[in-house]
Design a protein around this motif. Structure first.
Motif, PDB file in Angstrom:
ATOM      1  N   UNK A  27     -13.254 -40.235 -55.388  1.00 37.85           N
ATOM      2  CA  UNK A  27     -12.486 -39.680 -54.202  1.00 37.85           C
ATOM      3  C   UNK A  27     -12.590 -40.774 -53.209  1.00 37.85           C
ATOM      4  N   UNK A  29     -12.248 -43.893 -53.983  1.00 38.44           N
ATOM      5  CA  UNK A  29     -11.342 -44.979 -54.328  1.00 38.44           C
ATOM      6  C   UNK A  29      -9.879 -44.529 -54.515  1.00 38.44           C
ATOM      7  N   UNK A  30      -9.675 -43.417 -54.582  1.00 37.19           N
ATOM      8  CA  UNK A  30      -8.268 -42.679 -54.619  1.00 37.19           C
ATOM      9  C   UNK A  30      -7.849 -42.453 -56.060  1.00 37.19           C
ATOM     10  N   UNK A  31      -9.034 -42.530 -56.825  1.00 38.89           N
ATOM     11  CA  UNK A  31      -8.618 -42.238 -58.231  1.00 38.89           C
ATOM     12  C   UNK A  31      -8.530 -40.724 -58.610  1.00 38.89           C
ATOM     13  N   UNK A  34      -5.128 -35.217 -57.618  1.00 37.66           N
ATOM     14  CA  UNK A  34      -4.985 -33.835 -56.819  1.00 37.66           C
ATOM     15  C   UNK A  34      -3.725 -33.235 -57.399  1.00 37.66           C
ATOM     16  N   UNK A  37      -0.712 -35.117 -56.884  1.00 35.82           N
ATOM     17  CA  UNK A  37      -0.767 -36.480 -57.749  1.00 35.82           C
ATOM     18  C   UNK A  37      -0.361 -36.295 -59.292  1.00 35.82           C
ATOM     19  N   UNK A 265      -7.306 -30.445 -52.101  1.00 31.11           N
ATOM     20  CA  UNK A 265      -7.741 -30.927 -50.549  1.00 31.11           C
ATOM     21  C   UNK A 265      -7.788 -30.066 -49.589  1.00 31.11           C
TER      22      UNK A 265
ATOM     23  N   UNK C  31       3.697 -43.911 -53.877  1.00 38.50           N
ATOM     24  CA  UNK C  31       3.150 -42.653 -54.883  1.00 38.50           C
ATOM     25  C   UNK C  31       4.274 -42.403 -56.145  1.00 38.50           C
ATOM     26  N   UNK C  32       5.407 -42.370 -55.670  1.00 37.10           N
ATOM     27  CA  UNK C  32       6.563 -42.023 -56.906  1.00 37.10           C
ATOM     28  C   UNK C  32       6.965 -43.195 -57.475  1.00 37.10           C
ATOM     29  N   UNK C  37      -1.198 -43.087 -56.336  1.00 39.88           N
ATOM     30  CA  UNK C  37      -1.337 -41.992 -55.775  1.00 39.88           C
ATOM     31  C   UNK C  37      -2.505 -41.601 -54.713  1.00 39.88           C
ATOM     32  N   UNK C  38      -3.300 -42.839 -54.697  1.00 41.46           N
ATOM     33  CA  UNK C  38      -4.420 -42.723 -53.766  1.00 41.46           C
ATOM     34  C   UNK C  38      -4.189 -42.514 -52.536  1.00 41.46           C
ATOM     35  N   UNK C  40      -2.525 -40.633 -49.658  1.00 42.55           N
ATOM     36  CA  UNK C  40      -2.260 -38.980 -49.625  1.00 42.55           C
ATOM     37  C   UNK C  40      -1.062 -38.635 -48.502  1.00 42.55           C
ATOM     38  N   UNK C  41      -0.443 -37.602 -48.913  1.00 40.74           N
ATOM     39  CA  UNK C  41       0.614 -36.903 -47.997  1.00 40.74           C
ATOM     40  C   UNK C  41       0.024 -35.863 -47.499  1.00 40.74           C
ATOM     41  N   UNK C  52      -2.582 -43.266 -44.405  1.00 39.64           N
ATOM     42  CA  UNK C  52      -3.105 -44.500 -43.546  1.00 39.64           C
ATOM     43  C   UNK C  52      -3.352 -45.617 -44.551  1.00 39.64           C
ATOM     44  N   UNK C  78      -5.888 -47.951 -50.652  1.00 37.82           N
ATOM     45  CA  UNK C  78      -7.353 -47.376 -50.998  1.00 37.82           C
ATOM     46  C   UNK C  78      -7.421 -48.043 -52.312  1.00 37.82           C
ATOM     47  N   UNK C  79      -6.397 -48.107 -53.192  1.00 40.04           N
ATOM     48  CA  UNK C  79      -6.569 -48.855 -54.376  1.00 40.04           C
ATOM     49  C   UNK C  79      -7.141 -50.180 -54.355  1.00 40.04           C
ATOM     50  N   UNK C 103     -12.044 -34.495 -49.901  1.00 38.87           N
ATOM     51  CA  UNK C 103     -11.663 -35.739 -50.070  1.00 38.87           C
ATOM     52  C   UNK C 103     -10.260 -35.995 -49.969  1.00 38.87           C
ATOM     53  N   UNK C 104      -9.328 -35.205 -49.465  1.00 33.80           N
ATOM     54  CA  UNK C 104      -8.143 -35.573 -49.308  1.00 33.80           C
ATOM     55  C   UNK C 104      -7.887 -36.801 -48.079  1.00 33.80           C
ATOM     56  N   UNK C 106     -10.100 -38.707 -47.430  1.00 31.37           N
ATOM     57  CA  UNK C 106     -10.874 -39.819 -47.302  1.00 31.37           C
ATOM     58  C   UNK C 106     -10.120 -41.212 -47.518  1.00 31.37           C
ATOM     59  N   UNK C 107      -9.225 -41.286 -48.171  1.00 33.68           N
ATOM     60  CA  UNK C 107      -8.565 -42.655 -48.443  1.00 33.68           C
ATOM     61  C   UNK C 107      -8.020 -43.113 -46.932  1.00 33.68           C
ATOM     62  N   UNK C 110     -11.022 -44.059 -44.806  1.00 39.96           N
ATOM     63  CA  UNK C 110     -11.630 -45.358 -45.164  1.00 39.96           C
ATOM     64  C   UNK C 110     -10.542 -46.599 -44.730  1.00 39.96           C
TER      65      UNK C 110
END
Lengths: 758, 291, 156, 91
Positions: A27, A29-31, A34, A37, A265, C31-32, C37-38, C40-41, C52, C78-79, C103-104, C106-107, C110
């Motif tokens: 969570x 690291x974006x891996x 969800x 995704x 989420x 994402x697409x 996909x790290x 998030x929308x 962000x 985030x990756x 966690x949605x 979180x990226x 961060x």
């Protein structure tokens, strides 16, 4: 004074510690995957056409232009749902309930709220789907709408459902009404109780429609395979709930539907209801490819389930010394377009903090032209707590009694019979109040221009079904398999309870959340039940493992199982000190003693966790502008046992802050017809970092006798006290009782003007 | 969102030609923070989006203590408040730049874009009016200047003719003993649309006890930002005291023509204009005296 | 069919080329198109901060940046925050401080926090709260997030 | 002598029991409780049940434990039986 205190009664090895969560690295690291995704090969994107009207009859829908738009693969309306093609007899069972569920997913004859789905398009991408959707012509006959809960209750009000009749606990009224249900519970002699009082106070309170505000919009991906198997990957609090809804609406056997819960989420109750799943399923069936839908934020606000607006009248009688002699409340909550507001749950919670002999509660479930409400953290209880705890504050001011002393004097404790009749077992409300009374925050001086408010709250924390399977790997690591979706750290808390029970290290338990085909039925993650009920399942499955390991040791040592014990991760012979194996040592030998070991358990716990909380809020008010600022906030709560104190604190803080938002700024603005005007995060004002102080916490631990480690469940009750705590604080500084949520700057100014102040 | 072609001219001339050739088919984009949201909601979509951020003049920030400031229309907000010279010279502008959206928005959104978006609540517009900002506009017929108070003509409508675009805003050099301040009222502390906003600038005499001049402008209390000229003019030559400030704030209140909507009522907004005018004048005076 | 444009950008230190329609946001492109996909929308209108990322040293909402605008830019998502040696100190601090629940968000938090500490390594609580006001979190009440950022800030 | 279970009559059904708020019954499970109630107060069953199961929105609680066995839930001697609002969950 530290800002996070834990008042522990009992210490354990793993339970009560603060390890890093198993899903944490993914969570940060974006891996982590969800729902949104999910990206299967050839996935089409779906968009849902929604009603612009809060109440209208659908005269016709012309989808032809959308169907021929380049890139469009399928367009559906309610005609594509089984409800349209099967007769009442074929559908059987409770036809009305199915019609409500099916129409909620996609309207067949009438739209009942702005945002109500009427059609859906699957196309090569979301932009194309959107453009095509705009070409669908719907001919509406716009009807009068009813938005306010009390207006909807009036005789002669516009009827939302022609056939809906009030259900008075099993008795159906003669005339149609927007009041879907009425329930009353009473204890003692209320008339006599009020007659015995020295002071009787009565006030009305209202709260606005609010949203859970999870950051991840609803999403789902459906693939209806050519073998008839329907697969769903979705963001949900309950994969089995989605399976049930989809199979019900689509008239499929549940075994034909497999739901894979993706990372979620946020939900707070709002992701129990399945909105997009059946729609994507039908589109997938029509196209033969996977179909994915993602709600926009506007759709989330307008078409998912917010928490109800409410009207409440509360009356409380007290002796001059503060003893409560009688209580009474009437509560009406708007269910939105279809019956099912949480008012019945509010009945249980409204006065559950207090030991009072005489009481009466009436609850009304009322339909209006708004989105159908859904659960939101302790559904029903926060509204009730706002009303009751505000009036208690008024009584304390009147009698000049300290608000915590008043609550201690009347506090529910073990043996207290609640108004609906149940008797409290061991509960920790008194302990919470005492922790509040002695807290540095409560003892500190109130700053100038600031008020301080106190309020309490209750949520029952019932159990429901959970299933857990665990396998012992040859390296001694236990794979923990569960059906409970992890919203906020339950992989960690269930792994901790597993490790504690097995006497192994937390790091040696690997939790995984699996799909509906891979584990037994598990109820939603919600209602503060997961750490408690799924925890109980894990403990029971671990006991199963322990028993099997004892039997393996018996084989190895050629001893009787009765002579072998499993204590703190060691399997040993009771009388022969030489015969001793660690969990890991024995795990290694399972290959040669009959193969891998699996433990399993399905539980349906019957007791209640009974969560109580007390919050203290300091709120500064700029009386010239009505601007409020929460300057200090302390949340005190009985967790029974905090399995992972950091995440318990997080639940307490998160609940408190949602409550602060509910108290001060969050509300749906509707125009007169019921159109929402502020369906964005810009205008639906949730608190930001800059609106808050640190939220201090005190975890009180009065062990729940219904759980081996004393766990009670913690998520819900944290949102019950903040609204009244904040309101009471605002009253403290402005001198005006704020009896309508949210307490906006405008309302504070108005109150000042009305009372000739400021 | 409807499809469009993306064009990014690299000079004013090229932009003028591009806009001339596309006519009303083109929409100009700077930071995009308002525009993309509008287009996604189906408002103001156009077959061509012309990004003007590659044009040097649109990114210009040139300040000279005697000539004043030329601020390119696409300069993102952060470049104002992170530039100490600028924020010292135009603290009122810094106030506005640092409260438009969050930090992410400020990394993209520009004062020029805020002006052209012409929202009644545009947070930078009152202070730009109060500071006497002049718009430099380019078009097929050359360039022209327009005071900022004349730029917004209706909600979401600006005074730009077809084919024209805003190049920069010019601010006069700050006078001695001057100060300015922008305040808005919002229920939260960030991320909100002003219920009411007031930008005030003042110039005091050397003693700091008397007004030489003042300009006051208002947000969110009319279909466009309001230049409350009489309110500012009322202070010219007057002593700095509670009475003169109160009188000016009352004039500002009468210049406000608010409506009641979900963000606030007429009474609340009018009341707030009074409070904010007083507060911004007092802050501006304090800055003028400290300058 | 709508015009498609080729974009070359530096993404997490690597030069990347992709094709996109001008109407596609950078968030969509990541994402697409790129399968990253790290990011998030949460709202798609610049009000939640979940998307962000850092573009040329500034934090931006990638839902409000067009993919075509990424041309020639340097972007960190985030990756790109962790390295083969391990997690970024902020990532580690978020884990240790339980600064995430669902966690949605979180990226986004961060990246926003990185954007702050890269510029102001000793940011205090007030500064952190101001900087992060464009990032919504609905689970934590922000307390643990602010503490997690503070912990790294003080460490420097 | 056999001890009886105490059945608490929900407030809204006390009109059927002529104001009686609780009564003692000889019943070993919820089905027997309902049957006995129906014998004494005809009409009460249809207020409690829907298609032979506890009505949606209600929960049977025996001695503080929410029934998960529906009509089969055991009722002990001296048990307390309540029909209370069902509680779902939030988040």
């Amino acid at each position: 004074m530290t800002s996070n205190q834990v008042l522990s009664e009992v210490e354990f090895n793993v339970v009560g510690k603060r390890p890093v969560r198993p899903d944490g690295v993914d969570k940060v690291t974006g891996r982590a995957q969800y729902g949104g995704d999910t990206n299967l090969t050839g996935t089409l994107q779906a968009k849902v056409l929604r009603s612009p009207h809060p109440h209208a009859r659908i005269k016709s829908i012309d989808t032809s232009k959308a169907e021929s738009f380049p890139g469009v693969r399928a367009v559906i309306t309610a005609k594509d749902l089984p409800l349209a093609s099967l007769s009442k007899e074929e559908l059987g069972g409770d036809y009305t309930a199915l019609k409500f569920a099916s129409d909620h997913m996609m309207a067949s004859d009438k739209v009942l709220f702005k945002g109500h789905p009427v059609a859906a398009v699957a196309a090569i991408n979301a932009h194309v789907a959107q453009s095509a959707m705009d070409l669908i012509d719907v001919d509406y006959e716009v009807l009068d709408s009813v938005v306010d809960v009390r207006e909807a209750m009036k005789p002669g009000a516009t009827l939302i459902h022609d056939e809906l009749r009030t259900n008075d606990m099993g008795e159906t009224a003669d005339q149609p009404s927007n009041i879907a249900a009425h329930m009353r519970y009473e204890i003692g002699d209320v008339t006599k109780g009020f007659a015995d009082a020295d002071l009787v106070m009565e006030k009305e309170f209202t709260t606005a429609t609010v949203h859970q505000g999870y950051i991840e919009p609803h999403n789902t991906t459906a693939f209806w395979n050519s073998d008839g198997q329907l697969n769903l990957w979705t963001s949900t609090q309950g994969s089995f709930q989605v399976r049930a809804t989809v199979s019900n609406i689509l008239r499929l056997p549940i075994s034909k539907v497999k739901v894979t819960p993706m990372e979620i989420g946020g939900g707070f109750g709002g992701k129990i209801t399945a909105y997009l799943d059946a729609i994507c399923s039908i589109l997938s069936k029509k196209t033969g490819t996977p179909v994915k839908a993602l709600m926009s934020r506007t759709e989330v606000f307008e078409a998912s389930g917010p928490a109800p607006a409410s009207w409440m009248r509360v009356k409380i009688g007290v002796k001059n010394n503060g003893t409560m002699t009688a209580v009474e409340t009437e509560m009406a909550m708007d269910a939105g377009a279809y019956p099912g507001s949480p008012v019945m749950q509010a009945i249980v919670c409204a006065f559950a903090c207090y030991d009072v002999e005489n009481g009466r509660i009436d609850g009304y479930d009322v339909v209006v032209n708004k989105p159908k409400t859904a659960a939101y953290r302790a559904p029903g209880a926060p509204q009730a707590a706002f009303a009751v705890e505000s009036l208690i504050d008024e009584i304390c001011l009147n009698l000049k009694i300290d608000p915590i002393e008043f609550r201690l004097l009347n506090a529910a404790k073990e043996g207290t019979r609640r108004i609906e009749g149940l008797v409290a077992r061991k509960i920790g409300f008194v302990e919470c109040l005492e922790a509040a009374r002695t807290h540095d925050h409560y003892k500190s001086k109130v700053e100038k221009g600031t008020g301080r408010g106190v309020a309490a709250g209750y949520w029952p924390n019932r159990g429901f079904q959970s299933s857990v399977v665990m396998t012992v790997n040859y390296d001694g690591v236990v794979s923990l398999i569960m059906g409970s979706v992890d919203i906020g750290g339950t992989r960690a808390s269930i792994a901790q309870q597993t490790a504690e029970t097995l006497g192994i290290a937390y790091e040696d338990v690997k939790p995984t959340v699996v799909d509906t085909d891979s584990i037994g039925y598990t109820f939603i993650t919600g209602g503060s039940r997961t750490s408690f009920a799924t925890g109980l399942a894990a403990i029971s499955a671990a006991e199963d493992v322990k028993q099997q390991m004892i039997s393996r040791a018996a084989k190895i040592w050629d001893a009787s199982e009765d002579d072998i014990e499993f204590v703190a991760g060691m399997i040993s012979h009771k009388s022969d000190e030489e015969l001793k194996l660690s969990f890991k040592d024995l795990a290694r030998q399972t290959a040669t003693t009959g193969g891998s070991i699996s433990g399993r358990s399905s539980v349906d716990p019957t007791g209640e966790g009974n969560g109580y909380a007390v919050h203290i809020a300091d709120v500064a008010v700029d009386t010239e502008t009505g601007k409020t600022d929460v300057t200090r906030f302390t949340a005190i709560q009985d967790a029974g046992k905090a399995v992972h104190p950091s995440y318990v604190e997080g639940q307490m803080q998160g609940g408190a802050v949602q409550g602060i938002g509910w108290a001060l700024n969050e509300e749906y603005f509707f125009d007169d017809t019921g159109k929402m005007l502020n369906s964005s995060f810009l205008d639906y004002r949730m608190p930001t970092t800059l609106d808050l102080p640190m939220i201090d916490t005190v975890i009180v631990e009065v062990a729940n006798p219904g759980h081996p480690y004393g766990v009670r469940g913690v998520g819900e009750v944290a949102i019950c006290p903040p609204m009244a705590a904040v309101a009471n604080a605002v009253t403290g500084v402005t001198g005006h009782r704020m009896n309508s949520l949210p307490i906006t700057p405008g309302k504070i100014l108005e109150a000042g003007w009305e009372n000739g102040k400021s | 969102m409807e499809p469009f072609d993306f064009l990014s001219p690299s000079s004013i001339d090229e932009a003028v030609q591009t806009l001339a050739s596309k006519g009303n088919q083109a929409r100009i984009m700077a930071g995009g923070t308002d525009m993309l949201v509008q287009m996604r909601a189906g408002r103001g979509t156009a077959p061509f989006v012309v990004d003007i951020k590659d044009i040097p003049e649109l990114n210009e920030v040139s300040y000279d203590a005697s000539k004043g400031l030329t601020l390119g229309a696409a300069v993102p907000c952060y470049r104002i408040y992170e530039d100490k010279t600028l924020s010292d010279a135009y603290p009122g502008l810094m106030d506005a730049a640092s409260l438009i959206g969050g930090i992410q928005i400020q990394g993209r959104a520009s004062i020029g874009g805020n002006i052209c978006n012409a929202a009644p609540s545009g947070d930078s517009i009152p202070i730009v009016i109060a500071l006497g900002g002049i718009c430099n506009i380019a078009g097929a017929n050359g360039t022209r200047q327009l005071p900022v108070e004349e730029m917004c003509t209706a909600p979401g409508r600006n005074a730009l003719e077809e084919g024209e675009f805003l190049v920069s805003i010019h601010f006069p050099a700050p006078q001695a003993n001057s100060g300015a301040n922008y305040l808005r009222f919002i229920p939260r502390n960030e991320m909100d649309i002003a219920v009411a906003g007031v930008g005030s600038s003042v110039q005091l005499d050397a003693s700091g006890q008397n007004f030489v001049s003042a300009r006051i402008a208002l947000a969110s209390v009319a279909p466009t930002p309001v230049f409350a000229k009489e309110a500012g003019d009322s202070l010219a030559g007057k002593p700095v005291n509670e009475d003169t400030i109160q009188a000016a704030s009352e004039l500002a209140q009468s210049a406000a023509k608010p409506i009641s909507d979900m963000r606030g009522t007429v009474r609340q907004r009018t009341h707030l204009i009074g409070v904010l005018t007083r507060r911004t004048l007092n802050n501006a005076i304090e800055r003028a005296r400290g300058a | 069919m709508p015009t498609v444009t080729q974009v070359q950008t530096t993404l997490n230190g690597e030069v990347v080329n992709f094709l996109c329609e001008p109407r596609q946001s950078l968030l969509e492109c990541l994402r697409d198109i790129l399968g990253m996909t790290g990011t998030k929308e949460g709202c798609n209108d610049g009000n939640c901060g979940a998307c962000t990322l850092i573009m040329d040293g500034r934090i931006v909402n990638s839902c409000l940046v067009l993919g075509v605008e990424a041309e020639g830019k340097e972007i960190t998502t985030i990756e790109g925050m962790a390295s083969p040696e391990g997690l970024h100190p902020l990532q580690q601090s978020f884990l240790e401080n339980a600064a995430l629940q669902c966690g949605i968000c979180t990226p986004g938090f961060l990246l926003a926090s990185k954007g702050l500490l890269d510029k102001e390594p000793d940011a205090d609580e007030g500064r952190i709260r101001h900087w992060l006001a464009g990032n919504l979190c609905r689970c934590t009440g922000y307390d643990k997030i602010v503490r997690a950022v503070l912990q790294v800030s003080k460490a420097k | 002598m056999l001890e009886l279970a105490t059945i608490f009559i929900p407030t809204m059904l006390q009109e059927i029991t002529h104001g009686i708020k609780k009564l003692e019954l000889d019943a070993r499970n919820v089905r027997q409780v309902v049957d006995e109630l129906e014998k004494a107060y005809p009409g009460i069953q249809e207020r409690l049940l829907d298609a032979d199961e506890i009505r949606e929105g209600l929960a049977v609680v025996v001695d503080g434990d929410v029934s998960v066995m529906g009509m089969l839930t055991k009722v002990g001697e001296q048990s307390e039986v309540h029909f209370v609002p069902a509680i779902g969950g939030g988040g």
